[in-house]
Design a protein around this motif. Structure first.
Motif, short mmCIF file in Angstrom:
data_model
loop_
_atom_site.label_atom_id
_atom_site.label_comp_id
_atom_site.label_asym_id
_atom_site.label_seq_id
_atom_site.Cartn_x
_atom_site.Cartn_y
_atom_site.Cartn_z
N MET A 8 0.85 -1.17 0.00
CA MET A 8 0.00 0.00 0.00
C MET A 8 0.89 1.23 0.00
SD MET A 8 -3.09 1.01 2.60
CE MET A 8 -3.94 -0.51 2.28
N SER A 9 0.57 2.22 -0.82
CA SER A 9 1.40 3.42 -0.90
C SER A 9 1.21 4.28 0.34
CB SER A 9 1.05 4.21 -2.16
OG SER A 9 -0.29 4.64 -2.10
N GLU A 10 2.23 5.11 0.59
CA GLU A 10 2.19 6.00 1.74
C GLU A 10 1.10 7.05 1.55
OE1 GLU A 10 5.11 9.17 3.89
OE2 GLU A 10 6.00 7.38 3.01
N ILE A 11 0.41 7.35 2.62
CA ILE A 11 -0.65 8.36 2.56
C ILE A 11 -0.19 9.61 3.28
CG2 ILE A 11 -2.57 6.74 2.34
CD1 ILE A 11 -3.02 7.11 5.37
N ALA B 111 -19.51 -0.88 2.68
CA ALA B 111 -18.69 -1.54 3.71
C ALA B 111 -17.71 -2.51 3.06
CB ALA B 111 -19.58 -2.27 4.71
N ILE B 112 -18.13 -3.20 2.03
CA ILE B 112 -17.24 -4.13 1.32
C ILE B 112 -16.09 -3.38 0.67
CG2 ILE B 112 -17.11 -5.75 -0.61
CD1 ILE B 112 -20.06 -6.54 0.16
N VAL B 113 -16.39 -2.25 0.04
CA VAL B 113 -15.34 -1.42 -0.57
C VAL B 113 -14.40 -0.90 0.51
CG1 VAL B 113 -14.89 0.73 -1.84
CG2 VAL B 113 -16.79 -0.75 -2.53
N ALA B 114 -14.96 -0.39 1.60
CA ALA B 114 -14.15 0.17 2.69
C ALA B 114 -13.22 -0.88 3.28
CB ALA B 114 -15.06 0.75 3.77
N GLU B 115 -13.72 -2.06 3.50
CA GLU B 115 -12.91 -3.13 4.08
C GLU B 115 -11.78 -3.52 3.13
OE1 GLU B 115 -11.55 -5.83 6.89
OE2 GLU B 115 -12.94 -4.16 7.09
N HIS C 22 -10.22 -1.68 1.15
CA HIS C 22 -9.20 -0.63 1.18
C HIS C 22 -8.71 -0.31 2.59
CE1 HIS C 22 -10.99 -0.04 -2.82
NE2 HIS C 22 -9.74 0.22 -3.13
N ASN C 23 -9.20 -1.06 3.57
CA ASN C 23 -8.84 -0.85 4.97
C ASN C 23 -9.01 0.62 5.38
OD1 ASN C 23 -8.03 -1.70 7.53
ND2 ASN C 23 -5.88 -1.21 7.11
N HIS C 24 -10.13 1.18 4.96
CA HIS C 24 -10.43 2.58 5.28
C HIS C 24 -11.92 2.67 5.58
CE1 HIS C 24 -9.65 6.77 5.54
NE2 HIS C 24 -10.53 7.07 4.62
N ASP D 297 -9.85 9.25 1.60
CA ASP D 297 -11.19 9.76 1.88
C ASP D 297 -11.90 10.11 0.58
OD1 ASP D 297 -10.98 9.71 4.82
OD2 ASP D 297 -9.41 11.18 4.45
N PHE D 298 -11.20 10.74 -0.34
CA PHE D 298 -11.81 11.08 -1.62
C PHE D 298 -12.14 9.83 -2.43
CE2 PHE D 298 -10.25 15.33 -0.64
CZ PHE D 298 -11.35 16.09 -1.02
N ASP D 299 -11.29 8.81 -2.33
CA ASP D 299 -11.56 7.55 -3.03
C ASP D 299 -12.85 6.91 -2.50
OD1 ASP D 299 -9.26 7.89 -4.54
OD2 ASP D 299 -8.07 6.46 -3.37
N LEU D 300 -13.01 6.90 -1.18
CA LEU D 300 -14.21 6.30 -0.60
C LEU D 300 -15.45 7.15 -0.89
CD1 LEU D 300 -15.09 3.76 0.87
CD2 LEU D 300 -14.73 4.97 3.04
N ALA D 301 -15.29 8.47 -0.88
CA ALA D 301 -16.41 9.35 -1.22
C ALA D 301 -16.86 9.12 -2.67
CB ALA D 301 -16.00 10.81 -1.02
#
Length: 98
Positions: free
Chosen positions: A1-4, A49-53, A55-57, A84-88
Motif C-alpha cells: 500500500m502506498s504512503e498516505i 462496507a465491502i469497498v471500505a474493508e 481498502h482498509n479505510h 477519503d476522496f476515493d471512498l467518497a
C-alpha cells in the motif's frame, strides 16, 4: 500500500469541486444520502462496507430509516487524505446505481 499523507486545506477544497454532494464539516468530508426506504439505505451501506474493508479505510456513518450520513477522515494522518476522496467517490457511484 502506498504512503498516505494529509491533504492541505487548499487541496481538499479544490478536490471538493469534483465531488457532488460532499462538503467539509468539522474537518471531515461530509455527505448525507437519502434512499427510497431502509432496505435501500442498508443495502448501500453493505456495498460500501465491502469497498471500505477492501481498502482498509472505514467511514464514520449514521443511519436512520432511509438516511445515511457519512463523515470521512484519515485518522492515521490526522486529516483528510486521498483515501477519503476515493471512498467518497465510491459512495457516490454506489448511490447512483440504486
Amino acid at each position: 500500500m502506498s504512503e498516505i499523507h494529509k491533504l492541505s486545506e487548499m487541496e481538499v477544497r479544490g478536490r471538493l469541486e469534483e465531488m457532488p454532494g460532499w462538503s467539509l464539516v468539522n474537518g471531515k468530508l461530509h455527505r448525507e444520502f437519502k434512499f427510497a426506504d431502509f432496505i435501500a439505505a442498508f443495502g448501500f451501506m453493505t456495498r460500501l462496507a465491502i469497498v471500505a474493508e477492501k481498502h482498509n479505510h472505514h467511514p464514520e456513518w449514521f443511519n436512520v430509516y432511509n438516511r445515511v450520513v457519512i463523515d470521512l477522515q484519515t485518522h492515521d494522518v490526522g486529516g483528510i487524505s486521498e483515501r477519503d476522496f476515493d471512498l467518497a467517490k465510491a459512495a457516490n457511484q454506489l448511490a447512483g446505481r440504486l
